[in-house]
Design a protein around this motif. Structure first.
Motif, PDB file in Angstrom:
ATOM      1  N   ASP A  25       0.848  -1.182   0.000  1.00 51.14           N
ATOM      2  CA  ASP A  25       0.000   0.000   0.000  1.00 51.14           C
ATOM      3  C   ASP A  25       0.889   1.239   0.000  1.00 51.14           C
ATOM      4  O   ASP A  25       1.319   1.714   1.044  1.00 51.14           O
ATOM      5  CB  ASP A  25      -0.896  -0.018   1.237  1.00 51.14           C
ATOM      6  CG  ASP A  25      -1.873   1.145   1.271  1.00 51.14           C
ATOM      7  OD1 ASP A  25      -1.899   1.921   0.301  1.00 51.14           O
ATOM      8  OD2 ASP A  25      -2.603   1.281   2.264  1.00 51.14           O
ATOM      9  N   GLY A  26       1.208   1.753  -1.191  1.00 44.88           N
ATOM     10  CA  GLY A  26       2.069   2.921  -1.281  1.00 44.88           C
ATOM     11  C   GLY A  26       3.462   2.666  -0.756  1.00 44.88           C
ATOM     12  O   GLY A  26       4.101   3.559  -0.185  1.00 44.88           O
ATOM     13  N   GLY A  27       3.935   1.447  -0.938  1.00 44.28           N
ATOM     14  CA  GLY A  27       5.266   1.085  -0.456  1.00 44.28           C
ATOM     15  C   GLY A  27       5.271   0.457   0.918  1.00 44.28           C
ATOM     16  O   GLY A  27       6.285  -0.066   1.367  1.00 44.28           O
ATOM     17  N   THR A  28       4.132   0.506   1.616  1.00 45.54           N
ATOM     18  CA  THR A  28       4.012  -0.108   2.938  1.00 45.54           C
ATOM     19  C   THR A  28       3.251  -1.417   2.826  1.00 45.54           C
ATOM     20  O   THR A  28       2.180  -1.460   2.224  1.00 45.54           O
ATOM     21  CB  THR A  28       3.261   0.827   3.910  1.00 45.54           C
ATOM     22  OG1 THR A  28       3.978   2.057   4.033  1.00 45.54           O
ATOM     23  CG2 THR A  28       3.121   0.184   5.279  1.00 45.54           C
ATOM     24  N   GLU A  29       3.791  -2.464   3.393  1.00 49.05           N
ATOM     25  CA  GLU A  29       3.100  -3.751   3.359  1.00 49.05           C
ATOM     26  C   GLU A  29       1.845  -3.666   4.219  1.00 49.05           C
ATOM     27  O   GLU A  29       1.887  -3.177   5.347  1.00 49.05           O
ATOM     28  CB  GLU A  29       4.027  -4.852   3.871  1.00 49.05           C
ATOM     29  CG  GLU A  29       3.535  -6.243   3.542  1.00 49.05           C
ATOM     30  CD  GLU A  29       4.581  -7.301   3.851  1.00 49.05           C
ATOM     31  OE1 GLU A  29       4.632  -8.293   3.122  1.00 49.05           O
ATOM     32  OE2 GLU A  29       5.322  -7.137   4.840  1.00 49.05           O
TER      33      GLU A  29
END
Length: 228
Positions: free
Chosen positions: A144-148
Protein backbone atom coordinates in the motif's frame (compact mmCIF):
# COMPACT_ATOMS: atom_id res chain seq x y z
CA UNK A 1 -18.08 -11.91 -22.09
CA UNK A 2 -17.44 -11.66 -18.33
CA UNK A 3 -18.43 -14.70 -16.26
CA UNK A 4 -21.75 -14.52 -14.41
CA UNK A 5 -20.94 -14.29 -10.69
CA UNK A 6 -24.13 -16.19 -9.88
CA UNK A 7 -23.17 -19.26 -11.89
CA UNK A 8 -20.15 -21.41 -10.99
CA UNK A 9 -18.08 -23.03 -13.74
CA UNK A 10 -19.88 -25.91 -15.44
CA UNK A 11 -17.45 -28.54 -14.16
CA UNK A 12 -18.37 -27.78 -10.55
CA UNK A 13 -22.00 -26.68 -10.87
CA UNK A 14 -23.40 -30.06 -9.89
CA UNK A 15 -20.91 -30.58 -7.06
CA UNK A 16 -21.03 -27.34 -5.10
CA UNK A 17 -23.83 -24.92 -4.31
CA UNK A 18 -22.59 -21.45 -5.27
CA UNK A 19 -24.54 -18.90 -3.21
CA UNK A 20 -23.77 -15.18 -3.63
CA UNK A 21 -25.80 -12.80 -1.45
CA UNK A 22 -26.62 -9.18 -2.26
CA UNK A 23 -27.81 -8.15 1.22
CA UNK A 24 -26.20 -8.21 4.65
CA UNK A 25 -26.45 -11.40 6.70
CA UNK A 26 -26.42 -11.23 10.50
CA UNK A 27 -23.47 -13.10 11.93
CA UNK A 28 -25.42 -15.49 14.23
CA UNK A 29 -27.58 -16.51 11.27
CA UNK A 30 -24.51 -17.17 9.13
CA UNK A 31 -22.78 -19.12 11.89
CA UNK A 32 -25.83 -21.33 12.50
CA UNK A 33 -26.23 -21.93 8.77
CA UNK A 34 -22.58 -22.93 8.44
CA UNK A 35 -22.72 -25.27 11.43
CA UNK A 36 -25.84 -27.01 10.14
CA UNK A 37 -24.55 -27.32 6.60
CA UNK A 38 -21.11 -28.61 7.62
CA UNK A 39 -22.72 -31.28 9.80
CA UNK A 40 -24.96 -32.36 6.92
CA UNK A 41 -21.96 -32.46 4.55
CA UNK A 42 -19.98 -34.63 6.97
CA UNK A 43 -22.99 -36.94 7.24
CA UNK A 44 -23.27 -37.16 3.46
CA UNK A 45 -26.68 -35.49 3.55
CA UNK A 46 -25.99 -32.19 1.76
CA UNK A 47 -24.00 -30.76 -1.10
CA UNK A 48 -20.93 -28.63 -0.50
CA UNK A 49 -21.47 -24.89 -0.53
CA UNK A 50 -19.52 -21.69 -1.20
CA UNK A 51 -21.36 -18.76 0.35
CA UNK A 52 -20.39 -15.20 -0.61
CA UNK A 53 -21.82 -12.46 1.56
CA UNK A 54 -21.46 -9.31 3.63
CA UNK A 55 -22.10 -8.66 7.34
CA UNK A 56 -23.16 -5.54 9.21
CA UNK A 57 -20.28 -4.08 11.27
CA UNK A 58 -19.03 -6.53 13.91
CA UNK A 59 -15.97 -8.16 15.41
CA UNK A 60 -15.37 -11.89 15.62
CA UNK A 61 -13.14 -13.63 18.12
CA UNK A 62 -11.27 -16.76 17.10
CA UNK A 63 -10.16 -19.47 19.47
CA UNK A 64 -6.81 -17.72 20.09
CA UNK A 65 -8.28 -14.23 20.67
CA UNK A 66 -6.50 -12.21 23.36
CA UNK A 67 -8.92 -9.89 25.25
CA UNK A 68 -6.16 -7.26 25.37
CA UNK A 69 -6.45 -6.98 21.57
CA UNK A 70 -10.08 -5.87 21.78
CA UNK A 71 -9.24 -2.17 22.01
CA UNK A 72 -12.64 -0.54 21.48
CA UNK A 73 -15.67 -2.85 21.19
CA UNK A 74 -17.71 -0.27 19.28
CA UNK A 75 -19.52 -3.06 17.41
CA UNK A 76 -20.98 -6.40 18.58
CA UNK A 77 -18.37 -9.07 19.34
CA UNK A 78 -19.13 -12.67 18.39
CA UNK A 79 -17.29 -15.87 19.28
CA UNK A 80 -16.56 -17.45 15.91
CA UNK A 81 -15.28 -20.94 16.73
CA UNK A 82 -12.64 -20.67 14.00
CA UNK A 83 -8.91 -20.46 14.46
CA UNK A 84 -7.17 -17.12 14.82
CA UNK A 85 -7.79 -13.96 16.82
CA UNK A 86 -9.96 -10.86 16.39
CA UNK A 87 -11.26 -9.90 12.95
CA UNK A 88 -13.53 -7.12 11.73
CA UNK A 89 -16.37 -7.73 9.28
CA UNK A 90 -18.59 -5.10 7.76
CA UNK A 91 -20.01 -3.41 4.66
CA UNK A 92 -17.61 -3.19 1.75
CA UNK A 93 -15.93 -6.45 2.65
CA UNK A 94 -16.58 -9.65 0.68
CA UNK A 95 -16.68 -12.78 2.78
CA UNK A 96 -16.43 -16.32 1.48
CA UNK A 97 -17.67 -19.10 3.74
CA UNK A 98 -16.47 -22.45 2.46
CA UNK A 99 -18.30 -25.64 3.41
CA UNK A 100 -16.35 -28.32 1.60
CA UNK A 101 -15.78 -32.02 2.16
CA UNK A 102 -12.05 -32.64 2.56
CA UNK A 103 -12.67 -36.37 2.71
CA UNK A 104 -13.55 -36.09 -0.98
CA UNK A 105 -10.99 -33.41 -1.75
CA UNK A 106 -7.86 -34.52 0.07
CA UNK A 107 -7.49 -34.58 3.85
CA UNK A 108 -4.82 -31.89 4.07
CA UNK A 109 -5.74 -28.80 6.08
CA UNK A 110 -2.51 -26.95 5.31
CA UNK A 111 -2.98 -27.54 1.59
CA UNK A 112 -6.55 -26.29 1.93
CA UNK A 113 -5.43 -23.01 3.56
CA UNK A 114 -2.74 -22.47 0.92
CA UNK A 115 -5.26 -23.17 -1.84
CA UNK A 116 -7.62 -20.56 -0.38
CA UNK A 117 -4.75 -18.05 -0.30
CA UNK A 118 -3.90 -18.72 -3.94
CA UNK A 119 -7.54 -18.48 -4.99
CA UNK A 120 -8.04 -15.08 -3.39
CA UNK A 121 -4.69 -13.80 -4.68
CA UNK A 122 -5.67 -14.84 -8.20
CA UNK A 123 -9.02 -13.06 -7.92
CA UNK A 124 -7.33 -9.85 -6.77
CA UNK A 125 -4.89 -10.07 -9.68
CA UNK A 126 -7.88 -9.74 -12.01
CA UNK A 127 -8.09 -6.12 -10.86
CA UNK A 128 -4.34 -5.44 -11.08
CA UNK A 129 -3.88 -5.79 -7.34
CA UNK A 130 -0.61 -7.52 -6.57
CA UNK A 131 -1.31 -9.63 -3.51
CA UNK A 132 0.69 -12.41 -1.93
CA UNK A 133 1.00 -14.75 1.04
CA UNK A 134 3.72 -14.39 3.66
CA UNK A 135 5.16 -17.49 5.38
CA UNK A 136 4.16 -17.71 9.06
CA UNK A 137 1.78 -14.74 8.69
CA UNK A 138 -1.75 -15.87 7.83
CA UNK A 139 -3.69 -13.69 5.44
CA UNK A 140 -3.43 -11.91 2.12
CA UNK A 141 -0.94 -9.05 1.80
CA UNK A 142 -0.16 -6.28 -0.65
CA UNK A 143 1.93 -3.14 -0.91
CA UNK A 144 0.00 0.00 0.00
CA UNK A 145 2.07 2.92 -1.28
CA UNK A 146 5.27 1.08 -0.46
CA UNK A 147 4.01 -0.11 2.94
CA UNK A 148 3.10 -3.75 3.36
CA UNK A 149 -0.55 -4.01 4.38
CA UNK A 150 -3.18 -6.70 4.84
CA UNK A 151 -6.03 -6.77 2.34
CA UNK A 152 -7.59 -10.10 3.28
CA UNK A 153 -7.97 -12.44 6.23
CA UNK A 154 -8.25 -16.21 6.37
CA UNK A 155 -9.69 -18.19 9.24
CA UNK A 156 -10.92 -21.75 8.91
CA UNK A 157 -12.20 -24.60 10.99
CA UNK A 158 -12.35 -28.26 10.00
CA UNK A 159 -14.75 -30.60 11.75
CA UNK A 160 -15.05 -34.24 10.70
CA UNK A 161 -13.19 -33.14 7.56
CA UNK A 162 -15.91 -30.65 6.63
CA UNK A 163 -14.68 -27.06 6.44
CA UNK A 164 -16.29 -23.96 7.94
CA UNK A 165 -15.54 -20.22 7.75
CA UNK A 166 -13.08 -19.13 5.06
CA UNK A 167 -11.83 -15.69 3.97
CA UNK A 168 -12.67 -11.99 3.91
CA UNK A 169 -11.36 -9.44 1.41
CA UNK A 170 -11.46 -5.68 1.85
CA UNK A 171 -13.03 -4.21 -1.26
CA UNK A 172 -14.20 -0.84 0.09
CA UNK A 173 -14.88 -1.02 3.85
CA UNK A 174 -14.46 1.83 6.33
CA UNK A 175 -10.89 1.04 7.38
CA UNK A 176 -11.27 3.07 10.58
CA UNK A 177 -13.50 0.27 11.89
CA UNK A 178 -10.45 -1.96 12.20
CA UNK A 179 -9.21 0.44 14.90
CA UNK A 180 -11.34 -1.27 17.52
CA UNK A 181 -9.11 -4.36 17.48
CA UNK A 182 -5.60 -5.53 16.77
CA UNK A 183 -6.53 -7.24 13.48
CA UNK A 184 -5.58 -10.92 13.65
CA UNK A 185 -3.14 -10.03 16.44
CA UNK A 186 -0.78 -8.22 14.04
CA UNK A 187 -0.17 -4.67 15.27
CA UNK A 188 2.89 -3.77 13.20
CA UNK A 189 1.14 -3.75 9.81
CA UNK A 190 -1.87 -1.71 8.65
CA UNK A 191 -4.92 -2.93 6.77
CA UNK A 192 -5.86 -1.72 3.31
CA UNK A 193 -8.53 -2.26 0.67
CA UNK A 194 -9.01 -2.32 -3.08
CA UNK A 195 -10.54 1.16 -2.82
CA UNK A 196 -7.57 2.48 -0.84
CA UNK A 197 -5.34 1.18 -3.65
CA UNK A 198 -7.39 3.13 -6.19
CA UNK A 199 -9.29 0.12 -7.54
CA UNK A 200 -13.07 -0.01 -7.91
CA UNK A 201 -14.21 -3.57 -7.26
CA UNK A 202 -17.83 -4.28 -6.39
CA UNK A 203 -19.03 -7.59 -4.90
CA UNK A 204 -20.40 -8.92 -8.18
CA UNK A 205 -17.11 -8.26 -9.95
CA UNK A 206 -15.15 -10.00 -7.21
CA UNK A 207 -17.56 -12.97 -7.16
CA UNK A 208 -17.08 -13.36 -10.92
CA UNK A 209 -13.29 -13.40 -10.48
CA UNK A 210 -13.64 -16.06 -7.79
CA UNK A 211 -15.92 -18.12 -10.02
CA UNK A 212 -13.36 -17.99 -12.83
CA UNK A 213 -10.67 -19.31 -10.47
CA UNK A 214 -12.82 -21.97 -8.82
CA UNK A 215 -11.62 -24.97 -10.91
CA UNK A 216 -7.97 -24.19 -10.14
CA UNK A 217 -8.79 -23.75 -6.44
CA UNK A 218 -10.47 -27.16 -6.29
CA UNK A 219 -7.57 -28.77 -8.17
CA UNK A 220 -5.23 -27.26 -5.59
CA UNK A 221 -6.85 -29.25 -2.80
CA UNK A 222 -5.31 -32.46 -4.10
CA UNK A 223 -1.65 -33.44 -3.89
CA UNK A 224 0.27 -33.30 -7.19
CA UNK A 225 0.08 -36.46 -9.28
CA UNK A 226 3.18 -38.63 -8.98
CA UNK A 227 5.15 -39.19 -12.14
CA UNK A 228 5.28 -42.75 -13.37
Amino acid sequence: MAPDPHVPPVATAQQIEWRPETGQIDYPVALATMETRATAIADGMAAEMIWLLEHPPLYTAGTSADPAELLDPRFPVHAAGRGGRYTYHGPGQRIGYLMLDLTRRGRDVRRFVHAVESWVIGALATFDIHAYAVPDRIGIWTSDGGTEAKIGAIGVRVRRWATLHGFSVNLAPDLSHFGGIVPCGIAEFPVTSAAALGKTVDPGMFDAALAAGLPAFLDGLYPPAKEA
